[in-house]
Motif scaffolding. Sequence first.
Motif, PDB file in Angstrom:
ATOM      1  N   ARG A 116       0.847  -1.187   0.000  1.00  0.00           N
ATOM      2  CA  ARG A 116       0.000   0.000   0.000  1.00  0.00           C
ATOM      3  C   ARG A 116       0.895   1.254   0.000  1.00  0.00           C
ATOM      4  O   ARG A 116       1.903   1.308   0.693  1.00  0.00           O
ATOM      5  CB  ARG A 116      -0.911  -0.029   1.243  1.00  0.00           C
ATOM      6  CG  ARG A 116      -1.878   1.141   1.331  1.00  0.00           C
ATOM      7  CD  ARG A 116      -2.845   0.998   2.519  1.00  0.00           C
ATOM      8  NE  ARG A 116      -3.568   2.246   2.733  1.00  0.00           N
ATOM      9  CZ  ARG A 116      -3.162   3.200   3.566  1.00  0.00           C
ATOM     10  NH1 ARG A 116      -2.075   3.031   4.291  1.00  0.00           N
ATOM     11  NH2 ARG A 116      -3.850   4.318   3.684  1.00  0.00           N
ATOM     12  N   ASN A 117       0.522   2.254  -0.795  1.00  0.00           N
ATOM     13  CA  ASN A 117       1.255   3.526  -0.903  1.00  0.00           C
ATOM     14  C   ASN A 117       2.615   3.433  -1.588  1.00  0.00           C
ATOM     15  O   ASN A 117       3.378   4.394  -1.587  1.00  0.00           O
ATOM     16  CB  ASN A 117       1.444   4.188   0.479  1.00  0.00           C
ATOM     17  CG  ASN A 117       0.210   4.960   0.912  1.00  0.00           C
ATOM     18  OD1 ASN A 117      -0.380   5.683   0.121  1.00  0.00           O
ATOM     19  ND2 ASN A 117      -0.182   4.803   2.159  1.00  0.00           N
ATOM     20  N   GLU A 140       0.727  -2.220  -7.484  1.00  0.00           N
ATOM     21  CA  GLU A 140      -0.645  -2.711  -7.290  1.00  0.00           C
ATOM     22  C   GLU A 140      -0.596  -4.213  -7.052  1.00  0.00           C
ATOM     23  O   GLU A 140      -0.822  -5.017  -7.964  1.00  0.00           O
ATOM     24  CB  GLU A 140      -1.509  -2.381  -8.513  1.00  0.00           C
ATOM     25  CG  GLU A 140      -1.857  -0.903  -8.624  1.00  0.00           C
ATOM     26  CD  GLU A 140      -2.782  -0.414  -7.502  1.00  0.00           C
ATOM     27  OE1 GLU A 140      -3.795  -1.077  -7.243  1.00  0.00           O
ATOM     28  OE2 GLU A 140      -2.474   0.622  -6.885  1.00  0.00           O
ATOM     29  N   ASP A 181      -0.452  -7.110  -0.069  1.00  0.00           N
ATOM     30  CA  ASP A 181       0.563  -7.307   0.965  1.00  0.00           C
ATOM     31  C   ASP A 181       0.804  -8.813   1.109  1.00  0.00           C
ATOM     32  O   ASP A 181      -0.016  -9.631   0.682  1.00  0.00           O
ATOM     33  CB  ASP A 181       0.082  -6.745   2.302  1.00  0.00           C
ATOM     34  CG  ASP A 181      -0.197  -5.252   2.246  1.00  0.00           C
ATOM     35  OD1 ASP A 181       0.231  -4.593   1.275  1.00  0.00           O
ATOM     36  OD2 ASP A 181      -0.858  -4.745   3.179  1.00  0.00           O
ATOM     37  N   LYS A 241      -4.229  -3.402  -0.601  1.00  0.00           N
ATOM     38  CA  LYS A 241      -4.227  -2.233   0.297  1.00  0.00           C
ATOM     39  C   LYS A 241      -4.769  -2.501   1.703  1.00  0.00           C
ATOM     40  O   LYS A 241      -5.413  -1.657   2.311  1.00  0.00           O
ATOM     41  CB  LYS A 241      -4.991  -1.069  -0.344  1.00  0.00           C
ATOM     42  CG  LYS A 241      -4.358  -0.586  -1.662  1.00  0.00           C
ATOM     43  CD  LYS A 241      -5.141   0.537  -2.290  1.00  0.00           C
ATOM     44  CE  LYS A 241      -4.437   1.175  -3.463  1.00  0.00           C
ATOM     45  NZ  LYS A 241      -3.846   0.282  -4.453  1.00  0.00           N
ATOM     46  N   ASP A 242      -4.479  -3.683   2.238  1.00  0.00           N
ATOM     47  CA  ASP A 242      -4.892  -4.005   3.612  1.00  0.00           C
ATOM     48  C   ASP A 242      -4.076  -3.227   4.643  1.00  0.00           C
ATOM     49  O   ASP A 242      -4.570  -2.858   5.688  1.00  0.00           O
ATOM     50  CB  ASP A 242      -4.684  -5.500   3.904  1.00  0.00           C
ATOM     51  CG  ASP A 242      -5.777  -6.364   3.320  1.00  0.00           C
ATOM     52  OD1 ASP A 242      -6.950  -6.088   3.608  1.00  0.00           O
ATOM     53  OD2 ASP A 242      -5.458  -7.322   2.599  1.00  0.00           O
ATOM     54  N   GLU A 243      -2.785  -3.037   4.365  1.00  0.00           N
ATOM     55  CA  GLU A 243      -1.785  -2.546   5.325  1.00  0.00           C
ATOM     56  C   GLU A 243      -1.661  -3.529   6.485  1.00  0.00           C
ATOM     57  O   GLU A 243      -2.074  -3.287   7.618  1.00  0.00           O
ATOM     58  CB  GLU A 243      -2.089  -1.139   5.841  1.00  0.00           C
ATOM     59  CG  GLU A 243      -0.952  -0.535   6.648  1.00  0.00           C
ATOM     60  CD  GLU A 243       0.024   0.342   5.853  1.00  0.00           C
ATOM     61  OE1 GLU A 243       1.197   0.372   6.255  1.00  0.00           O
ATOM     62  OE2 GLU A 243      -0.353   0.985   4.851  1.00  0.00           O
ATOM     63  N   SER A 247      -5.309  -6.247   9.866  1.00  0.00           N
ATOM     64  CA  SER A 247      -4.958  -5.198   8.906  1.00  0.00           C
ATOM     65  C   SER A 247      -5.273  -3.831   9.494  1.00  0.00           C
ATOM     66  O   SER A 247      -6.392  -3.585   9.943  1.00  0.00           O
ATOM     67  CB  SER A 247      -5.738  -5.386   7.606  1.00  0.00           C
ATOM     68  OG  SER A 247      -5.463  -6.647   7.051  1.00  0.00           O
ATOM     69  N   SER A 306      -7.614  -1.861   6.279  1.00  0.00           N
ATOM     70  CA  SER A 306      -8.848  -2.510   5.795  1.00  0.00           C
ATOM     71  C   SER A 306      -9.695  -3.100   6.920  1.00  0.00           C
ATOM     72  O   SER A 306     -10.873  -3.364   6.731  1.00  0.00           O
ATOM     73  CB  SER A 306      -8.506  -3.618   4.800  1.00  0.00           C
ATOM     74  OG  SER A 306      -7.935  -4.726   5.485  1.00  0.00           O
ATOM     75  N   SER A 366       3.072   2.803   5.882  1.00  0.00           N
ATOM     76  CA  SER A 366       3.339   3.196   4.491  1.00  0.00           C
ATOM     77  C   SER A 366       3.157   4.694   4.222  1.00  0.00           C
ATOM     78  O   SER A 366       3.983   5.312   3.544  1.00  0.00           O
ATOM     79  CB  SER A 366       2.487   2.367   3.537  1.00  0.00           C
ATOM     80  OG  SER A 366       1.107   2.674   3.680  1.00  0.00           O
TER      81      SER A 366
END
Length: 472
Positions: free
Chosen positions: A34-35, A39, A42, A69-71, A98, A101, A407
Amino acid sequence: MATKCGKCGPGYPSPLEAMKGPREELVYVPCIYRNTGTEAPDYLATVDVNPKSPQYSQVIHRLPVPNLKDELHHSGWNTCSSCFGDSTKSRTKLVLPSLISSRVYVVDVATEPRAPKLHKVIEPKEIHAKCDLGYLHTSHCLASGEVMISALGDPKGNSKGGFVLLDGETFEVKGTWERPGGAAPMGYDFWYQPRHNVMISTEWAAPNVLRDGFNPADVEAGLYGQCLHVWDWQRHERVQTLTLQDGLIPLEIRFLHNPAADQGFVGCALGSNIQRFYKNQGGTWSVEKVIQVPPKKVKGWILPEMPSLITDILLSLDDRFLYFSNWLHGDLRQYDISDPKRPRLAGQIFLGGSIVKGGPVQVLEDQELKCQPEPLVVKGKRVAGGPQMIQLSLDGTRLYVTTSLYSAWDKQFYPDLIREGSVMLQIDVDTVRGGLKLNPNFLVDFGKEPLGPALAHELRYPGGDCSSDIWL
């Protein structure tokens, strides 16, 4: 050895017994896209840390999660040393909440420890519906067999310091740990000490405040945390709030490992200090500052003064040493805490950071250093970012370090970290005289990952460690 006792549960009977446990051979590390501009989901990286292995200091397996994009951030276990007395329990699942998310991934690390596989996914809507919580952080296993996860907010991203309870076998969402309406105003990390019937939790900020980066105006507006919340462990109720003097953004909290201990430490990120919390004779709790890292006057940075930004802290299993990372200043420190009221600096090492020579920041005034530190180069790789997450070997002689914080903040404070990826380093620790020394033969370069540079975060050993396990 404790783990071979036949009728025992997971982990070790005591922190001192854990120090006699086997040397770590694998480390599990969440890696974030993420960031970063990549694309891709994770993933959980498995790193070989056995010096006798031909794959030493390499990523040997990657388990991507099914969403973008869970982080992924921190992780915990389905069970740990808090269940040592229960022979029906075994440490088989790594729980990965996460941060953004609010999804929770449960990973099977027992079937093939060198190649973990996904066991279950808990979707955000279930946590939102049953708990009215989101933005999940710390996961701890409880003696009850349940798993408890701290939250930073409600589903809409407003601040709310509550706790999600999962069944440790089925991973069903059971509801909140705290009583209805009993959440703290903010949340982040927590640690419990049942012999004193206490849990203490910390504060970062509302997810809506921190999600996209750090704005100094939000500090002026009082939107960042500066309190510890003391909870009655049996009644699941908040009984005291401690406001920290100079203690802005109290993040990681650690009780001493001795289960009879009635004190511990919290690292205040923006305050750049370590505060000791302790129980009073009357049963209430107090807090006092015991270490202060002075800011540096600088030019070429977003503010005229640069805080050290203490982001992670650890205690050795014998409660002799405290370790912490200064993510912005770039150093990792070791303190002797034989006298917890008066920690003594025993070791220090610079591992990158924002004030290295030749960088954009010029130090104008420094209360600690005579000159700016040299950039760190390991195996030909110039290290971007600063020391952040740390993990200590059970015997206390090795520290592992990664360099990513979160991120959106990585992107803001260390743009080169996004371009070049984070790293994992290993530090040799002198536990007799004190001292920290870089192992020049160890480097995991997450800048060379197959899908592009990744941000590696928290570190976990398959058998538990000094920040995952709590003793009763």
